[in-house]
Write a protein that holds these residues in place. Structure first.
Motif, mmCIF file in Angstrom:
data_model
loop_
_atom_site.group_PDB
_atom_site.id
_atom_site.type_symbol
_atom_site.label_atom_id
_atom_site.label_comp_id
_atom_site.label_asym_id
_atom_site.label_seq_id
_atom_site.Cartn_x
_atom_site.Cartn_y
_atom_site.Cartn_z
ATOM 1 N N UNK A 30 0.832 -1.198 0.000
ATOM 2 C CA UNK A 30 0.000 0.000 0.000
ATOM 3 C C UNK A 30 0.860 1.238 0.000
ATOM 4 N N UNK A 31 0.238 2.353 -0.405
ATOM 5 C CA UNK A 31 0.934 3.622 -0.493
ATOM 6 C C UNK A 31 0.409 4.552 0.589
ATOM 7 N N UNK A 32 1.317 5.252 1.216
ATOM 8 C CA UNK A 32 1.000 6.097 2.365
ATOM 9 C C UNK A 32 1.002 7.564 1.962
ATOM 10 N N UNK A 33 -0.093 8.247 2.298
ATOM 11 C CA UNK A 33 -0.157 9.696 2.130
ATOM 12 C C UNK A 33 -0.580 10.280 3.474
ATOM 13 N N UNK A 34 0.338 10.963 4.130
ATOM 14 C CA UNK A 34 0.081 11.485 5.464
ATOM 15 C C UNK A 34 -0.733 12.772 5.404
ATOM 16 N N UNK A 35 -1.665 12.894 6.333
ATOM 17 C CA UNK A 35 -2.475 14.097 6.475
ATOM 18 C C UNK A 35 -2.155 14.744 7.822
ATOM 19 N N UNK A 36 -2.452 16.028 8.010
ATOM 20 C CA UNK A 36 -2.300 16.634 9.331
ATOM 21 C C UNK A 36 -3.323 16.042 10.302
ATOM 22 N N UNK A 37 -2.997 16.007 11.604
ATOM 23 C CA UNK A 37 -3.981 15.512 12.578
ATOM 24 C C UNK A 37 -5.122 16.484 12.840
ATOM 25 N N UNK A 38 -4.961 17.751 12.469
ATOM 26 C CA UNK A 38 -5.997 18.761 12.690
ATOM 27 C C UNK A 38 -6.247 19.509 11.381
ATOM 28 N N UNK A 39 -7.389 20.186 11.323
ATOM 29 C CA UNK A 39 -7.683 21.027 10.170
ATOM 30 C C UNK A 39 -6.718 22.198 10.096
ATOM 31 N N UNK A 40 -6.418 22.698 8.898
ATOM 32 C CA UNK A 40 -7.008 22.334 7.598
ATOM 33 C C UNK A 40 -6.361 21.080 7.002
ATOM 34 N N UNK A 41 -7.145 20.356 6.202
ATOM 35 C CA UNK A 41 -6.676 19.157 5.495
ATOM 36 C C UNK A 41 -7.075 19.291 4.025
ATOM 37 N N UNK A 42 -6.448 20.190 3.301
ATOM 38 C CA UNK A 42 -6.920 20.503 1.943
ATOM 39 C C UNK A 42 -6.848 19.317 0.978
ATOM 40 N N UNK A 43 -5.814 18.498 1.073
ATOM 41 C CA UNK A 43 -5.697 17.370 0.151
ATOM 42 C C UNK A 43 -6.805 16.349 0.394
ATOM 43 N N UNK A 44 -7.074 16.046 1.659
ATOM 44 C CA UNK A 44 -8.133 15.098 1.972
ATOM 45 C C UNK A 44 -9.487 15.652 1.549
ATOM 46 N N UNK A 45 -9.728 16.920 1.819
ATOM 47 C CA UNK A 45 -11.014 17.517 1.480
ATOM 48 C C UNK A 45 -11.260 17.529 -0.028
ATOM 49 N N UNK A 46 -10.188 17.612 -0.807
ATOM 50 C CA UNK A 46 -10.342 17.550 -2.262
ATOM 51 C C UNK A 46 -10.928 16.213 -2.684
ATOM 52 N N UNK A 47 -10.569 15.179 -1.952
ATOM 53 C CA UNK A 47 -11.085 13.843 -2.253
ATOM 54 C C UNK A 47 -12.476 13.612 -1.674
ATOM 55 N N UNK A 48 -12.710 14.063 -0.464
ATOM 56 C CA UNK A 48 -13.924 13.681 0.257
ATOM 57 C C UNK A 48 -15.031 14.721 0.216
ATOM 58 N N UNK A 49 -14.705 15.958 -0.066
ATOM 59 C CA UNK A 49 -15.727 16.990 -0.099
ATOM 60 C C UNK A 49 -16.252 17.408 1.256
ATOM 61 N N UNK A 50 -15.531 17.057 2.329
ATOM 62 C CA UNK A 50 -15.945 17.491 3.661
ATOM 63 C C UNK A 50 -15.661 16.505 4.768
ATOM 64 N N UNK A 51 -15.554 15.223 4.460
ATOM 65 C CA UNK A 51 -15.241 14.219 5.483
ATOM 66 C C UNK A 51 -13.767 14.375 5.858
ATOM 67 N N UNK A 52 -13.480 14.474 7.160
ATOM 68 C CA UNK A 52 -12.135 14.857 7.594
ATOM 69 C C UNK A 52 -11.402 13.799 8.399
ATOM 70 N N UNK A 53 -12.070 12.682 8.715
ATOM 71 C CA UNK A 53 -11.485 11.749 9.674
ATOM 72 C C UNK A 53 -10.481 10.799 9.019
ATOM 73 N N UNK A 54 -9.537 10.353 9.811
ATOM 74 C CA UNK A 54 -8.551 9.364 9.366
ATOM 75 C C UNK A 54 -8.954 7.993 9.891
ATOM 76 N N UNK A 55 -8.724 6.952 9.065
ATOM 77 C CA UNK A 55 -8.111 6.982 7.734
ATOM 78 C C UNK A 55 -9.171 7.028 6.640
ATOM 79 N N UNK A 56 -8.697 7.306 5.430
ATOM 80 C CA UNK A 56 -9.497 7.198 4.209
ATOM 81 C C UNK A 56 -8.680 6.373 3.225
ATOM 82 N N UNK A 57 -9.327 5.422 2.579
ATOM 83 C CA UNK A 57 -8.656 4.567 1.596
ATOM 84 C C UNK A 57 -9.073 4.993 0.201
ATOM 85 N N UNK A 58 -8.083 5.214 -0.646
ATOM 86 C CA UNK A 58 -8.329 5.541 -2.056
ATOM 87 C C UNK A 58 -7.877 4.376 -2.919
#
Length: 303
Positions: A30-58
């Motif tokens: 698997x490939x790892x893409x780290x997100x910040x533990x707190x907002x803002x999470x712009x990369x994750x939001x681009x994928x989810x449209x608002x869901x902010x919790x970890x983890x998310x699988x793409x």
């Protein structure tokens, strides 16, 4: 079709550790893409449209939200080694859900209370905004500390008894419930709190060691740009015809975790059954995406 597994997570996330441990059990790459533990999470939001919790699988243009759904999807795709099944595993899975939705938060509040003077205010403010239904103000954490200690000690003692003579909660092999229960204990252990809460356990630590021995599978890193490109170059996986009569395919709906209106995602309903909700949304950077959510503990409403 791009079937690479991209996990959006952060290292200290217990729910991410739940999935990472499962990936180790399966020995998946698997490939790892780290997100910040707190907002803002712009990369994750681009994928989810608002869901902010970890983890998310793409997986290509399919985005899977919630650790329980992620494990269910990977179990469907990767048959061996299989998670345990049967009555014992079903009971353990129910226990795992209790840890996911309730006991973990008791552990989190206990740890926050024990380190209340050292919690960065930005982190505390973020969690208060994320979980408005939980008593996370510093004064309330301190007031609840003694009661939480008593509760967790009793729960851990019961868990130790449940593991007595058992290799895993699921039996000879682990079940989804093993990983769901493990992540809370991993969280406590990483903060050096488990030993203080449970100094006399006998079966608990060997069970944790057996799960930790699975490792995390074969991990490599990926950039946000490459993850976005993987989504743009893929098409969402085709789904069966929808049979749910409460909603219609193509209908505009909102989906949110129960009690978390700030994480509402809006899109076009693609699929709905007793287990899963799938909506489509268009991303500027990623193109057409299908977002997958579990039916349990999530609300779907017409918009």
């Amino acid at each position: 079709m791009n079937t690479a597994l991209i996990l959006h997570h952060y290292q200290a996330s217990p729910y991410s550790e739940k999935v990472r441990s499962y990936l180790g059990f399966k020995q998946l790459a698997w490939q790892s893409l780290l997100m910040p533990p707190v907002l803002p999470k712009p990369d994750l939001m681009e994928l989810t449209g608002g869901y902010r919790r970890a983890p998310v699988l793409q997986i290509g243009a399919d985005i899977y939200c919630d650790s329980a759904l992620i494990i269910a999807e990977l179990e469907h795709r990767s048959l061996l080694p299989a998670l345990a099944s049967g009555p014992q595993a079903a009971q353990a899975d129910l226990l795992g859900r209790l840890f996911d939705v309730d006991i973990f938060w008791r552990a989190a509040r206990y740890l926050m209370a024990s380190r209340v003077e050292h919690i960065p205010q930005a982190l505390l403010d973020d969690r208060i905004a994320m979980h408005p239904q939980l008593p996370l103000q510093k004064s309330q954490l301190l007031a609840d500390q003694a009661q939480l200690t008593i509760q967790l000690r009793a729960l851990i003692d019961q868990l130790d008894q449940a593991l007595s003579g058992a290799h895993f909660l699921g039996g000879i092999n682990p079940c989804a419930g093993d990983f769901a229960v493990f992540h809370t204990l991993w969280f406590l252990q990483g903060a050096h709190a488990l030993e203080a809460l449970a100094p006399n356990t006998k079966a608990l630590l060997p069970w944790m060691a057996r799960i930790a021995a699975f490792g995390h599978g074969e991990m490599s890193s990926i950039s946000a740009g490459d993850a976005f490109a993987a989504a743009r170059q893929a098409k969402p996986v085709a789904l069966a015809e929808m049979q749910d009569f409460l909603f219609k395919a193509g209908q505009k709906v909102s989906v949110q975790p129960e009690g978390y209106p700030q994480e509402t995602v809006v899109g076009e309903l693609v699929y709905l059954d007793e287990q899963k909700i799938v909506i489509a949304r268009q991303s500027t950077a990623c193109g057409l995406l299908h977002l997958h959510f579990p039916r349990m503990d999530y609300e779907i409403r017409a918009v």
